[in-house]
Design a protein around this motif. Structure first.
Motif, PDB file in Angstrom:
ATOM      1  N   ASP A 107       0.868  -1.172   0.000  1.00  0.00           N
ATOM      2  CA  ASP A 107       0.000   0.000   0.000  1.00  0.00           C
ATOM      3  C   ASP A 107       0.904   1.221   0.000  1.00  0.00           C
ATOM      4  O   ASP A 107       1.686   1.429   0.918  1.00  0.00           O
ATOM      5  N   VAL A 108       0.804   2.012  -1.062  1.00  0.00           N
ATOM      6  CA  VAL A 108       1.758   3.092  -1.230  1.00  0.00           C
ATOM      7  C   VAL A 108       1.386   4.332  -0.431  1.00  0.00           C
ATOM      8  O   VAL A 108       2.185   5.247  -0.333  1.00  0.00           O
ATOM      9  N   LEU A 109       0.217   4.360   0.156  1.00  0.00           N
ATOM     10  CA  LEU A 109      -0.072   5.494   1.035  1.00  0.00           C
ATOM     11  C   LEU A 109       0.776   5.386   2.297  1.00  0.00           C
ATOM     12  O   LEU A 109       1.567   6.256   2.615  1.00  0.00           O
ATOM     13  N   VAL A 110       0.612   4.301   3.023  1.00  0.00           N
ATOM     14  CA  VAL A 110       1.329   4.210   4.303  1.00  0.00           C
ATOM     15  C   VAL A 110       2.711   3.588   4.135  1.00  0.00           C
ATOM     16  O   VAL A 110       3.495   3.573   5.065  1.00  0.00           O
ATOM     17  N   GLY A 111       3.000   3.059   2.956  1.00  0.00           N
ATOM     18  CA  GLY A 111       4.310   2.436   2.768  1.00  0.00           C
ATOM     19  C   GLY A 111       4.346   0.990   3.206  1.00  0.00           C
ATOM     20  O   GLY A 111       5.398   0.450   3.547  1.00  0.00           O
ATOM     21  N   TRP A 112       3.174   0.340   3.186  1.00  0.00           N
ATOM     22  CA  TRP A 112       3.099  -1.070   3.565  1.00  0.00           C
ATOM     23  C   TRP A 112       3.765  -1.910   2.473  1.00  0.00           C
ATOM     24  O   TRP A 112       3.407  -1.790   1.302  1.00  0.00           O
ATOM     25  N   LEU A 578      17.656   3.868   6.132  1.00  0.00           N
ATOM     26  CA  LEU A 578      17.212   5.215   6.462  1.00  0.00           C
ATOM     27  C   LEU A 578      16.051   5.099   7.453  1.00  0.00           C
ATOM     28  O   LEU A 578      15.062   4.416   7.189  1.00  0.00           O
ATOM     29  N   VAL A 579      16.260   5.698   8.621  1.00  0.00           N
ATOM     30  CA  VAL A 579      15.282   5.588   9.704  1.00  0.00           C
ATOM     31  C   VAL A 579      14.653   6.954   9.932  1.00  0.00           C
ATOM     32  O   VAL A 579      15.374   7.938  10.093  1.00  0.00           O
ATOM     33  N   ILE A 595      11.492   9.376  -1.802  1.00  0.00           N
ATOM     34  CA  ILE A 595      12.792   9.596  -2.442  1.00  0.00           C
ATOM     35  C   ILE A 595      12.606   9.393  -3.945  1.00  0.00           C
ATOM     36  O   ILE A 595      12.343   8.271  -4.389  1.00  0.00           O
ATOM     37  N   PRO A 596      12.719  10.477  -4.723  1.00  0.00           N
ATOM     38  CA  PRO A 596      12.492  10.353  -6.158  1.00  0.00           C
ATOM     39  C   PRO A 596      13.430   9.321  -6.788  1.00  0.00           C
ATOM     40  O   PRO A 596      14.589   9.206  -6.395  1.00  0.00           O
ATOM     41  N   ASP A 597      12.912   8.582  -7.723  1.00  0.00           N
ATOM     42  CA  ASP A 597      13.666   7.606  -8.518  1.00  0.00           C
ATOM     43  C   ASP A 597      14.229   6.447  -7.715  1.00  0.00           C
ATOM     44  O   ASP A 597      14.922   5.586  -8.262  1.00  0.00           O
ATOM     45  N   TYR A 598      13.975   6.417  -6.427  1.00  0.00           N
ATOM     46  CA  TYR A 598      14.401   5.276  -5.620  1.00  0.00           C
ATOM     47  C   TYR A 598      13.219   4.379  -5.242  1.00  0.00           C
ATOM     48  O   TYR A 598      13.360   3.455  -4.458  1.00  0.00           O
ATOM     49  N   ASP A 599      12.046   4.707  -5.784  1.00  0.00           N
ATOM     50  CA  ASP A 599      10.869   3.868  -5.575  1.00  0.00           C
ATOM     51  C   ASP A 599      10.504   3.750  -4.090  1.00  0.00           C
ATOM     52  O   ASP A 599      10.124   2.681  -3.623  1.00  0.00           O
ATOM     53  N   ILE A 600      10.651   4.842  -3.376  1.00  0.00           N
ATOM     54  CA  ILE A 600      10.392   4.806  -1.930  1.00  0.00           C
ATOM     55  C   ILE A 600       9.423   5.915  -1.544  1.00  0.00           C
ATOM     56  O   ILE A 600       9.591   7.068  -1.963  1.00  0.00           O
ATOM     57  N   ASN A 601       8.407   5.534  -0.793  1.00  0.00           N
ATOM     58  CA  ASN A 601       7.485   6.509  -0.220  1.00  0.00           C
ATOM     59  C   ASN A 601       6.756   5.833   0.928  1.00  0.00           C
ATOM     60  O   ASN A 601       6.291   4.704   0.792  1.00  0.00           O
ATOM     61  N   PHE A 602       6.714   6.505   2.061  1.00  0.00           N
ATOM     62  CA  PHE A 602       5.997   5.941   3.204  1.00  0.00           C
ATOM     63  C   PHE A 602       5.571   7.062   4.138  1.00  0.00           C
ATOM     64  O   PHE A 602       6.059   8.178   4.036  1.00  0.00           O
ATOM     65  N   VAL A 612      13.618   2.253   5.886  1.00  0.00           N
ATOM     66  CA  VAL A 612      13.713   1.575   4.591  1.00  0.00           C
ATOM     67  C   VAL A 612      15.192   1.283   4.337  1.00  0.00           C
ATOM     68  O   VAL A 612      16.064   1.966   4.880  1.00  0.00           O
ATOM     69  N   SER A 613      15.447   0.245   3.551  1.00  0.00           N
ATOM     70  CA  SER A 613      16.826  -0.058   3.177  1.00  0.00           C
ATOM     71  C   SER A 613      16.932  -0.076   1.666  1.00  0.00           C
ATOM     72  O   SER A 613      16.028  -0.556   0.979  1.00  0.00           O
ATOM     73  N   PHE A 614      18.018   0.469   1.147  1.00  0.00           N
ATOM     74  CA  PHE A 614      18.216   0.492  -0.307  1.00  0.00           C
ATOM     75  C   PHE A 614      19.702   0.652  -0.601  1.00  0.00           C
ATOM     76  O   PHE A 614      20.490   1.019   0.275  1.00  0.00           O
ATOM     77  N   VAL A 615      20.067   0.366  -1.838  1.00  0.00           N
ATOM     78  CA  VAL A 615      21.436   0.602  -2.282  1.00  0.00           C
ATOM     79  C   VAL A 615      21.442   1.911  -3.066  1.00  0.00           C
ATOM     80  O   VAL A 615      20.607   2.121  -3.952  1.00  0.00           O
ATOM     81  N   ALA A 616      22.360   2.792  -2.717  1.00  0.00           N
ATOM     82  CA  ALA A 616      22.430   4.103  -3.387  1.00  0.00           C
ATOM     83  C   ALA A 616      23.099   3.908  -4.750  1.00  0.00           C
ATOM     84  O   ALA A 616      24.269   4.235  -4.947  1.00  0.00           O
ATOM     85  N   ASP A 617      22.335   3.364  -5.696  1.00  0.00           N
ATOM     86  CA  ASP A 617      22.952   2.970  -6.972  1.00  0.00           C
ATOM     87  C   ASP A 617      22.805   4.021  -8.072  1.00  0.00           C
ATOM     88  O   ASP A 617      23.286   3.832  -9.179  1.00  0.00           O
TER      89      ASP A 617
END
Ligand code: RUQ
Ligand code: CUA
Ligand code: CA
Length: 645
Positions: A107-112, A578-579, A595-602, A612-617
């Motif tokens: 769920d992209v609203l709450v970041g589930w 990122l906490v 975070i634009p282009d990192y497919d992250i929203n919560f 969230v965890s991601f690689v800064a690629d």
């Protein structure tokens, strides 16, 4: 708004004539009826069963469903979301959707499914990706104390991937998901209402789960073409730990589940007791079953080691098949015969009866629980004598709700009606008193209703005020939106003798089932507690970028309208966690983090922490911004993430 809707309802046309007008070849009503009856391969002997006189179209019920601006609803509703894998929270009688609680799907609203915390609940594979990305919720039920909801938990099934999700009702979030071993098509779910043995445990400690599809056990490719080896399992999940306590091997396919108020019995109506793997075979026998599980006996058998296990699972499996349970003195289950391919089993609020709807039979079967217990105690010779009524209601009976005044309300899928009937009168009629009129009222609904539930229906506090009906087809009721129609939720006032249709609204398919209860039974919290998050960034001075080689922890504190830190410097290839802690302590002050282009929203609620965890690629500048409107300076609430090439 509501007044307008009731006006629409008032102008509604006879369903039959609409069908003919818009579908010249074959009305859907006719089509569905023909298909079902042809499939059943039987004549149902419907002479006495034509839909009787129906209630007049909805009268305008004054302001009874109108909740004026600024006013609050008096009931909560929990609705399963169907394909969307979530649970919806409604206010009733307005029918306003207040929230969606994501459970089995992202769920992209709450970041589930995006935050680490939610991904841990959902379950991930070894490579870190989500175990499942689709779901299918059907039934949602709340935890009980003393026969009424206690507002602790709700459970919901995922039929598609055989998972049970638990929702903490204080925060309205899913906190645990359990996958049922060796189960496919997990359908009915119901919490117990008390312990069968220990009177001090007057609340829910077990959740029962009916397995619908029979598969080879184990289902690993070795037995594909031997239907006689296909079985389904009924599962008991611990309400607190959410571990599977035990399972029972059964014949047939479990449909719904109901539990008794004394905690002694759980039941599931079963179709395909024939064990067919082909469509026609699943309807060949004239009768199927309602199976009753004797909880105390099953748990004693588990303690005594009278069980087996299946490959890949350590869960004890007791034998609940018909063949193994013919002696009442030792039986773990009792199997009552009901007309073919039943649908839905519901417990009456007086604690006395379970009612199975007939689906392919125009009847409802009333089973007296005391008589089932008598059979286990050797006091009733024939288990089918536990049936105290089997009465005709109309075509395609599916589910039943109660008003606490002795009446039952059953949906008639094929007739597009709800029928109100009196249980005591039905029992008298079945007992030979032909003068006993058990059908009290009928009302047209639009169209083809599945589930039905009344306010507080499945509790000792059934109050007989509102009846919600989930209509599977909406057809001409709303503005056209293309081929995929919404479903139609209708609300009926059942406080009087006659049912009154007072409201309807479209819903995104498909909610299946729902419960409705008084708002006083829930007390959701408005703020999280910082102490519940071990990774909380407790103060703004604790925020910052912390590097350990390639591993980087970014600790962010948000206080409207700013993030701290406002610059995040990373190197390409960094493994970043990122906490974000929302330090605002004000109700309704949520922030988002995108975070634009990192497919992250919560979203981070007041006093909540999410990570969230991601690689800064991707090197470059990325404006991480608050995605949830929080302040006049919401647009300025950003942090600049710099990823060096
Ligand atoms: S079943 S429409 Cu999934 Cu609840 Cu009866
Ligand atoms: Cu914080 Cu918008
Ligand atoms: Ca059958």
């Amino acid at each position: 708004m509501c007044a307008d809707l009731s006006k629409d309802t008032k102008q509604s046309v006879e369903p039959e004539s609409v069908e003919q007008a818009s579908q010249p070849d074959l009305g859907r009503r006719g089509f569905l009826g023909a298909a079902a009856l042809a499939g059943a391969g039987v004549s149902l002997g419907l002479a006495g069963c034509a839909p009787g006189k129906t209630s007049a179209p909805a009268e305008t019920a004054g302001s009874s469903v109108e909740v004026k601006p600024g006013e609050l609803d008096t009931y909560y509703g929990l609705w399963s979301g169907g394909h969307t894998g979530d649970v919806r929270v409604l206010g009733l009688p307005s029918g306003r959707e207040l929230h969606r609680i994501p459970v089995f799907t992202r769920d992209v609203l709450v970041g589930w499914g995006i935050t680490n915390e939610s991904r841990q609940v959902m379950g991930t594979k070894a490579d870190g990706s989500l175990q499942y990305s689709v779901g299918d919720t059907h039934h949602v039920h709340g935890s009980y104390k003393d026969g009424n909801y206690d507002g602790r938990y709700a459970w919901v099934n995922d039929k598609l991937n055989s998972r049970v999700g638990r929702i903490r009702l204080d925060y309205m979030v899913c906190d645990k998901i359990t996958k049922l071993p060796n189960v496919q098509g997990f359908h009915g779910i119901f919490p117990d209402k008390r312990d069968p043995v220990d009177p001090a445990i007057n609340y829910t400690t077990r959740v029962f789960c009916g397995g619908e599809f029979a598969t080879p056990l184990p289902n690993d490719g070795r037995d594909l073409e031997s239907p006689e080896k296909y079985r389904s399992l009924f599962s008991c999940v611990d309400a607190e730990t959410m571990e599977v306590r035990w399972q029972a091997l059964i014949d047939g396919n479990c449909d719904l589940v109901a539990t008794s108020y004394d905690g002694k019995l759980a039941a599931s109506n079963q179709y395909n007791t024939e064990g067919g793997t082909r469509y026609e075979d699943m309807m060949s026998a004239e009768r199927d079953a309602c199976i009753f599980f004797n909880i105390a006996r099953i748990e004693q058998a588990v303690r005594d080691g009278r069980y087996s296990t299946f490959a890949g699972s350590k869960v004890p499996v007791v034998d609940g098949t018909r063949a193994a349970n013919t002696d009442p003195a030792t039986a773990l289950v009792a199997i009552v015969s009901v007309p073919k391919n039943p649908h839905g089993v519901n417990a009456s609020p007086d604690g006395k009866y379970f009612i199975c709807a007939g689906k392919l039979s125009p009847t409802a079967t009333v089973i007296e629980l005391q008589k089932v217990l008598d059979w286990f105690d050797g006091k009733l010779a024939d288990i089918d004598a536990a049936i105290v009524a089997e009465v005709e209601l109309g075509l395609g009976p599916l589910h039943t709700a109660f008003d606490g005044r002795g009446n039952a309300y059953t949906t008639l899928f094929l007739d597009s009606q709800v029928v109100k009937w009196n249980v005591d009168a039905a029992i008298r009629h079945h007992g030979g008193d032909n003068a006993a009129q058990y059908v009290v009222d009928r009302i047209d609904v639009h169209y083809q209703p599945g589930h039905i539930n009344a306010s507080q229906s499945e509790t000792v506090a059934a109050d007989g005020k509102w009846l919600a009906v989930g209509c599977k087809f909406s057809k001409d009721r709303f503005l056209p939106i293309g081929p995929l129609h919404p479903e139609n939720e209708q609300l009926i006032d059942i406080s009087g003798d006659k049912m009154k249709l007072v409201h309807e609204h479209p819903v995104r398919p498909e909610p299946h089932d729902f419960i409705i209860f008084k708002r006083e039974l829930l007390a959701p919290k408005m703020l999280y507690n910082l102490d519940d998050f071990p990774n909380a960034v407790r103060e703004q001075k604790d925020a910052g970028v912390f590097r350990n080689g390639k591993e980087v922890t970014v600790k962010i504190a948000s206080v409207a309208p700013a993030f701290e830190p406002r610059e995040i410097r990373l190197k390409r290839g960094d493994k970043v966690t990122l906490v974000v802690t929302n330090l605002d302590k004000i109700e309704d002050l949520a922030h988002g983090f995108g975070i634009p282009d990192y497919d992250i929203n919560f979203v981070v609620n007041p006093q909540q922490t999410a990570s969230v965890s991601f690689v800064a690629d991707k090197p470059g500048v990325f404006w991480c911004y608050c995605t949830h409107f929080c302040h006049a300076l919401h647009l300025e609430m950003r942090a600049r993430m710099i990823v060096e090439a």
